[in-house]
Design a protein around this motif. Structure first.
Motif: not given
Lengths: 348, 348
Positions: B223-241
């Motif tokens: 379980a995480i919060g919705l802000v954390g969930l959105a942040r997680a998806f954002r971090s995947f898209v922005g992660a380095g190659p």
């Protein structure tokens, strides 16, 4: 959970004068959320964590018909969906059809689509000389999930007789044929049969129909409040012998397997609790009346059918019904990896 | 609808120091309703009458990661259910499995159970020398209703390979076999693989896991919060190659038909919107991140999957996504007698 709302100052008597009709169905339907925030009726608990909630409104009437408990806004109109079926069946009788026994129970049914339901619908169509193509309910698979899988595995396709409302549509067509009314327009709200049903709903509920819509099966759908719905069920159970209302209630209670099906709370409840009249509706509506005059009605705001059992189970205890049938109805386990890891549980 | 809540004072950066772990999963899960009444996210409209409402919480992050819109309580923990799958797939990579392409997309999937999904799961099991009986996800029918009916009509029965999480379970088993970790206990939260996944979730969300439960497939659920969930998806898209996170995001976006299926919003969205990463979860959870850093996450309080499309469609317009795919995702007609008589529509 918000505190229960105070009881509503409504007239509890089903014998009060019927309200004026006429413009009711042309009144503007509500489109803004009710100012009353619906209380939580059930919680979705997984691994001890509340991961979801079902809100709604619920009313309990005492033996004298007075509102004993009101959670949420119990006077705002709702579409009772198939909880209107006892009234629709009574309308068919009032229009002149001489229906009884299993056939009348099936006319008030949201049947599971089991073979004994389909067989009796076919038989009724045949008895009244009706072509199945006259049915205007949509083709569908059995309502019961287990029956649905078996049905598909047998190679069968969706059809109108299998649709859960086919008994009601057959009874509607039968009385129209008998009265010489148009068959093609039997679902039009202005059709003579539908006008009679409209009257039955208002008489039983003791309040005007607030809006008319189209149900999933295509039949006219009349909005009333939850207090009116509970009052309607109470009036059916308390109606005098020989009246259309009492005949419908008696047929449903004598043949509960035709009203729902093998794995359905309405059937279990009417089989186990002598004199109880019970009917669910789509979008999580439920109404129950007991022979002593107590009654209840509720609607889950989000329409989740899965919340019906837990909420109904708890509500039954509020009207004094106990025993294994209440536990059976109220139990809604949640699985994880095939094992039980939680439940949907009542929260009032 | 209640007024939107003010933005939460959370740190929007996915690069913030990971929180302390340890006792998080033993902390008491919340059991009382959130004091914030969830706003209405979608209305169920039949014949012009609002017959139901779906409430919930929704957060939108701007390109800089700051909270731009918060409806309801967006910091309260939720079970993301299958919206955790990108993190689970990244955990499998972090543990050492060299997975890519369609196989990696399927490892992050809630697949529809179509034949091409089932075929690739069988192929992966074969490639890693795994007996299908090792899968601990429950036997199930295809998730997609149309595929489900076809599957049953063909005479097939529920099985584990058909279950929507079978790709994830196969990848988990594959890395355990490769690392010499126990296969029988791969779903235990204390298993080395699950501890790594727990770390990935906390790293990506930038917040501690608030509770651990058991998902429908039997896997640990964090379980995480919705802000954390959105942040997680954002971090995947922005992660380095080359990072596990980026490899998962790239595989999902390159092969969206393996992440969901032919008739599924996640597939449509990732196919039509270049660079978008999208994943739904059971009980009406959804998260999306765009390549410019904008992201959103929401959960419908009552868990109704039917509300996902309308809410997602409206939410996409808030992050600047437009066009036919938004209309296709957002459209949820309601039928009466087989004809369209209403819809489920966004209400924010």
């Amino acid at each position: 959970m918000p505190a229960p709302q105070p009881s509503q100052p409504t007239d509890p008597s089903p014998l009060s004068a019927p309200p004026e009709r006429g413009d009711a169905r042309r009144s503007a339907p509500p489109s803004a959320p009710s100012p009353v925030v619906p209380p939580v009726l059930a919680e979705v608990v997984r691994s001890g964590f509340v991961e979801g909630r079902h809100r709604g409104a619920l009313v309990v009437l005492g033996a004298d018909g007075a509102v004993e408990l009101a959670l949420g806004d119990v006077t705002a109109p709702v579409f009772p969906r198939s909880a209107n079926k006892p009234m629709q069946a009574a309308g068919v009788l009032r229009a002149g059809l001489d229906l009884s026994g299993e056939r009348l129970a099936l006319a008030a049914a949201s049947h599971s689509g089991e073979s004994f339901h389909r067989d009796l619908v076919r038989k009724m169509l045949d008895e009244y000389g009706l072509d199945p193509a006259l049915l205007q309910c949509p083709a569908d698979l059995p309502l019961d999930p287990e029956e649905r899988d078996t049905y598909l595995a047998s190679g069968a396709s969706p059809d109108r007789i299998t649709m859960n409302c086919s008994g009601k549509h057959t009874a509607m067509l039968a009385v129209c044929a008998q009265r010489g009314w148009p068959l093609e327009t039997y679902l039009d709200p202005e059709h003579p049969l539908q006008r009679i049903i409209h009257e039955v709903v208002e008489d039983a509920a003791g309040e005007p129909v607030a809006a008319v819509g189209t149900d999933g099966c295509g039949a006219p759908l009349m909005a009333i409040g939850l207090v009116g719905l509970a009052r309607a069920f109470r009036s059916f159970v308390g109606a005098g012998p020989g009246t259309a209302e009492r005949r419908v209630a008696d047929a449903m209670r004598a043949h509960p397997e035709y009203v729902a099906g093998t794995r359905r709370p309405d059937t279990w409840l009417m089989r186990e609790v002598p004199g109880a009249l019970s009917k669910m509706g789509a979008e999580a509506v439920q109404a129950v009346a007991l022979p002593d005059g107590r009654a209840l009605a509720f609607k889950v705001e989000d329409g989740a059918t899965r919340a019906l059992g837990p909420v109904l189970g708890r509500a039954l205890t509020l009207v004094g019904v106990e025993g294994p049938v209440v536990d059976r109805i109220g139990r809604a386990p949640l699985l994880g990896g095939g094992r039980e890891v939680g439940e949907i549980r009542a929260a009032f």
